[in-house]
Scaffold this motif. Structure first.
Motif, PDB file in Angstrom:
ATOM      1  N   LEU A 165       0.919  -1.026   0.029  1.00  0.00           N
ATOM      2  CA  LEU A 165      -0.219  -0.329  -0.155  1.00  0.00           C
ATOM      3  C   LEU A 165       0.899   1.240  -0.095  1.00  0.00           C
ATOM      4  O   LEU A 165       1.685   1.423   0.992  1.00  0.00           O
ATOM      5  N   ASN A 166       0.598   2.084  -0.952  1.00  0.00           N
ATOM      6  CA  ASN A 166       1.205   3.391  -0.986  1.00  0.00           C
ATOM      7  C   ASN A 166       0.340   4.509  -0.797  1.00  0.00           C
ATOM      8  O   ASN A 166      -0.427   4.927  -1.583  1.00  0.00           O
ATOM      9  N   LEU A 167      -0.008   4.977   0.429  1.00  0.00           N
ATOM     10  CA  LEU A 167      -1.047   6.133   0.668  1.00  0.00           C
ATOM     11  C   LEU A 167      -0.218   7.439   0.562  1.00  0.00           C
ATOM     12  O   LEU A 167      -0.737   8.466   1.509  1.00  0.00           O
ATOM     13  N   THR A 168       0.573   7.559  -0.169  1.00  0.00           N
ATOM     14  CA  THR A 168       1.469   8.959   0.033  1.00  0.00           C
ATOM     15  C   THR A 168       0.476  10.321  -0.658  1.00  0.00           C
ATOM     16  O   THR A 168      -0.161  10.097  -1.419  1.00  0.00           O
ATOM     17  N   LEU A 169       0.737  11.075  -0.155  1.00  0.00           N
ATOM     18  CA  LEU A 169       0.261  12.400  -0.430  1.00  0.00           C
ATOM     19  C   LEU A 169       0.973  13.498  -0.935  1.00  0.00           C
ATOM     20  O   LEU A 169       0.404  14.409  -1.408  1.00  0.00           O
ATOM     21  N   GLU A 170       2.010  13.068  -1.068  1.00  0.00           N
ATOM     22  CA  GLU A 170       3.128  13.989  -1.977  1.00  0.00           C
ATOM     23  C   GLU A 170       4.133  12.951  -2.373  1.00  0.00           C
ATOM     24  O   GLU A 170       4.930  12.464  -1.593  1.00  0.00           O
ATOM     25  N   ASP A 171       4.508  12.928  -3.706  1.00  0.00           N
ATOM     26  CA  ASP A 171       5.362  12.025  -4.332  1.00  0.00           C
ATOM     27  C   ASP A 171       5.703  12.335  -5.700  1.00  0.00           C
ATOM     28  O   ASP A 171       4.840  12.949  -6.515  1.00  0.00           O
ATOM     29  N   ASN A 172       6.921  11.949  -6.330  1.00  0.00           N
ATOM     30  CA  ASN A 172       7.187  12.215  -7.727  1.00  0.00           C
ATOM     31  C   ASN A 172       7.190  10.536  -8.402  1.00  0.00           C
ATOM     32  O   ASN A 172       5.996  10.393  -9.062  1.00  0.00           O
ATOM     33  N   MET A 173       8.147   9.793  -7.923  1.00  0.00           N
ATOM     34  CA  MET A 173       8.189   8.537  -8.567  1.00  0.00           C
ATOM     35  C   MET A 173       8.584   7.723  -7.597  1.00  0.00           C
ATOM     36  O   MET A 173       9.937   7.155  -7.566  1.00  0.00           O
ATOM     37  N   PRO A 174       7.866   7.041  -6.437  1.00  0.00           N
ATOM     38  CA  PRO A 174       8.385   6.353  -5.482  1.00  0.00           C
ATOM     39  C   PRO A 174       9.026   4.943  -5.679  1.00  0.00           C
ATOM     40  O   PRO A 174       8.435   4.209  -6.538  1.00  0.00           O
ATOM     41  N   THR A 175      10.225   4.768  -5.451  1.00  0.00           N
ATOM     42  CA  THR A 175      10.916   3.507  -5.654  1.00  0.00           C
ATOM     43  C   THR A 175      10.253   2.433  -4.908  1.00  0.00           C
ATOM     44  O   THR A 175      10.617   1.334  -5.467  1.00  0.00           O
ATOM     45  N   THR A 176       9.625   2.676  -3.814  1.00  0.00           N
ATOM     46  CA  THR A 176       9.244   1.276  -3.014  1.00  0.00           C
ATOM     47  C   THR A 176       8.171   0.663  -3.955  1.00  0.00           C
ATOM     48  O   THR A 176       8.186  -0.484  -3.721  1.00  0.00           O
ATOM     49  N   ASN A 177       7.504   1.321  -4.695  1.00  0.00           N
ATOM     50  CA  ASN A 177       6.421   0.770  -5.564  1.00  0.00           C
ATOM     51  C   ASN A 177       7.198  -0.391  -6.503  1.00  0.00           C
ATOM     52  O   ASN A 177       6.535  -1.544  -6.639  1.00  0.00           O
ATOM     53  N   LEU A 178       8.153   0.145  -7.214  1.00  0.00           N
ATOM     54  CA  LEU A 178       9.191  -0.693  -8.005  1.00  0.00           C
ATOM     55  C   LEU A 178       9.782  -1.870  -7.220  1.00  0.00           C
ATOM     56  O   LEU A 178       9.842  -3.045  -7.549  1.00  0.00           O
TER      57      LEU A 178
END
Length: 408
Positions: free
Chosen positions: A310-323
Motif C-alpha cells: 500500500l502506498n498512501l502517499t500524499l506527496e510524491d514524484n516516482m516512489p521507488t518502493t512501488n518498484l
C-alpha cells in the motif's frame, strides 16, 4: 582519450538518489569512462571517485541562513568555489546534476560556472525544487503559483524551512535567471507526471528527456522462504499482510494507515517500515512498526511476505518502493499522487483517489481474495520490462553519447 563523468548530488551511494548516481557511474565505467561523484553529506563506499563538498560547519551555517532568511542554495559560497576549482582541474566531459539542494551548494556560483563551461549538463529532477521559489513539493497544499510567479509561499515552514523571511518571489527570479543561463542543459524528469508539470514551468523551453528510475532486479526479487522474517518482526501467521514503506513518513500517509486499520477486520495486519521509536510505541493493535532498515534482504523478505503493498502517499514524484514491491512479486495499491500510479498497470495493481479508504478496503479484499500468485508473475515482468536499473542507467549513457556526438 578516456571520457569523464562528474555527478553532483547531496549523497554518494546513500539513499535512493545516491544509489542512482552510483548505478549510472558503474554503467559508464563499464564503457571505459571515469566516474566521479561530488556530494554534500552521507556517503557509502563507492566505485566512483568521490569529492566531499564543504564541511559539517558549512552545512550548519547554510542551514541557519536558510531557516532565518530563506537563503537556501545561496550560502556555501566558499565551499562551492573550492569545488569548482576542483571541477576545472578534473575537466569532465559531462556534468550531471541530481539534488543540488540540501544545504551544501551555492547554485548561482555553480550555474555561473556551467554557463561558461561549454560542456553538456544533464540534470535529473527527483522533485520540484528547480522551478519553485521555495518548496521541493507543492501538491499537498495544491499550490500552482510556480506556473506564473511564486510569492507569499504557503509552505514557508516546509523544507527547506524558513522561520522568519519569505523570499520566494526573489528566489523564483534568481533560480530562473541561473538555470536558464546554461545553453546546453538537458532536464531529466523521473516521471511522466513531473515532465508534465515541468512543461508548465519557466524551464519548459529546455531540452527535456524523461527517464524512469530503475532498481536492481538481482537484489529485489521474490523470496520463497519468509519464515525468518515473520519470526524476526513478530508478524502473526495466518494474517493477510499489508505493507507500507518510507524512509521518511512526512506526508506519506501514516495517519491514513491508522484510519485504515479501524476499517479492516482482524484477518489483516498492517506492517509499516521506517518509523521512529515514538511512532512505533503509539501504534494500535494490528499495526506493526519497524525502524528504517538498510538490510535489503529483510526488505525483500517483507515485500515478498506482503499480500499487498500500500502506498498512501500524499506527496510524491516516482516512489521507488512501488518498484521494489513489484520486483518481489507483490501487487501495489496506490493513491493517485504524482507519478506513483505510473509504476503499475491493470495487471499489477490499482489506483485510488487520495483519502478514499473505503475504496482501498474493497480493493485490498479483492486482491487478497484473488491471491498473490495471480499477480506475482505480471508484477515481476512489469519491472523487468520498464524499470530494470541496468536498462534505465544505460539510457543515461546513450544520452551522454548523443550529447557528445559519440557513435555507438
Amino acid at each position: 582519450m578516456t571520457k569523464k563523468l562528474l555527478q553532483i548530488n547531496i549523497t554518494a551511494n546513500w539513499g535512493s538518489h545516491g544509489k542512482i548516481a552510483e548505478g549510472i557511474g558503474n554503467v559508464v565505467m563499464s564503457h571505459g569512462w571515469e566516474s566521479h561523484v561530488a556530494y554534500g553529506r552521507w556517503a557509502n563506499p563507492s566505485n566512483s571517485q568521490l569529492y566531499h563538498i564543504g564541511s559539517m560547519m558549512d552545512e550548519r551555517i547554510h542551514g541557519v541562513g536558510s531557516r532565518l532568511f530563506d537563503n537556501h542554495g545561496l550560502m556555501s559560497k566558499r565551499a562551492t568555489i573550492r569545488f569548482l576549482n576542483y571541477v576545472k582541474q578534473l575537466n569532465p566531459d559531462i556534468i550531471h546534476l541530481h539534488n543540488i539542494h540540501g544545504y551544501y551548494l551555492n547554485y548561482p556560483e555553480l550555474f555561473s560556472f556551467l554557463s561558461l563551461a561549454n560542456k553538456p549538463v544533464v540534470w535529473t529532477l527527483h522533485d520540484c525544487w528547480s522551478y519553485t521559489g521555495h518548496c521541493a513539493h507543492y501538491m499537498y497544499v495544491q499550490c500552482d503559483r510556480w506556473k506564473t510567479h511564486c510569492e507569499l509561499c504557503p509552505q514557508k515552514r516546509s523544507y527547506p524551512a524558513s522561520l522568519l523571511l519569505d523570499r520566494s518571489y526573489r528566489n523564483y527570479d534568481m533560480k530562473k535567471q541561473a538555470f536558464l543561463s546554461v545553453p546546453n542543459l538537458t532536464l531529466v524528469p523521473v516521471s511522466k507526471w513531473l515532465e508534465g508539470d515541468l512543461q508548465q514551468s519557466f524551464l519548459k523551453d529546455c531540452r527535456i528527456q524523461q527517464i524512469y528510475n530503475g532498481i536492481d532486479i538481482n537484489v529485489f526479487k521474490p523470496q520463497m522462504d519468509t519464515k525468518a522474517i515473520t519470526g524476526k518482526y513478530d508478524i502473526p501467521l495466518g494474517k493477510r499482510v499489508l505493507l507500507g514503506v518510507a524512509s521518511n513518513w512526512w506526508r506519506k500517509g501514516f495517519e491514513d494507515f491508522l484510519q485504515l486499520r479501524r476499517l479492516l477486520d482482524d484477518k489483516y495486519v498492517i506492517v509499516l517500515v521506517g518509523l521512529d521509536e515514538k511512532r512505533i510505541k503509539s501504534l494500535p493493535t494490528g499495526v506493526i512498526g519497524i525502524r528504517r532498515t538498510e538490510n535489503v534482504s529483510d526488505l525483500c523478505g517483507l515485500y515478498s511476505l506482503a499480500d499487498v503493498y500500500l502506498n498512501l502517499t500524499l506527496e510524491d514524484n516516482m516512489p521507488t518502493t512501488n518498484l521494489e514491491a513489484l520486483a518481489c512479486g507483490t501487487p501495489v495499491i496506490t493513491y493517485r499522487t504524482g507519478g506513483s500510479p505510473e509504476a503499475i498497470d491493470e495487471l499489477t495493481g490499482n489506483v485510488v483517489m487520495q483519502g478514499n479508504l473505503e475504496a482501498v478496503c474493497k480493493l485490498v479484499e479483492s486482491v487478497c481474495n484473488r491471491g498473490e500468485t495471480v499477480y506475482a508473475s505480471a508484477c515481476r515482468q512489469r519491472v523487468l520490462d520498464k524499470f530494470c536499473s541496468s536498462k534505465q542507467f544505460e539510457k543515461y549513457y546513450d544520452l551522454y553519447s548523443q550529447l557528445l556526438g559519440i557513435k555507438k
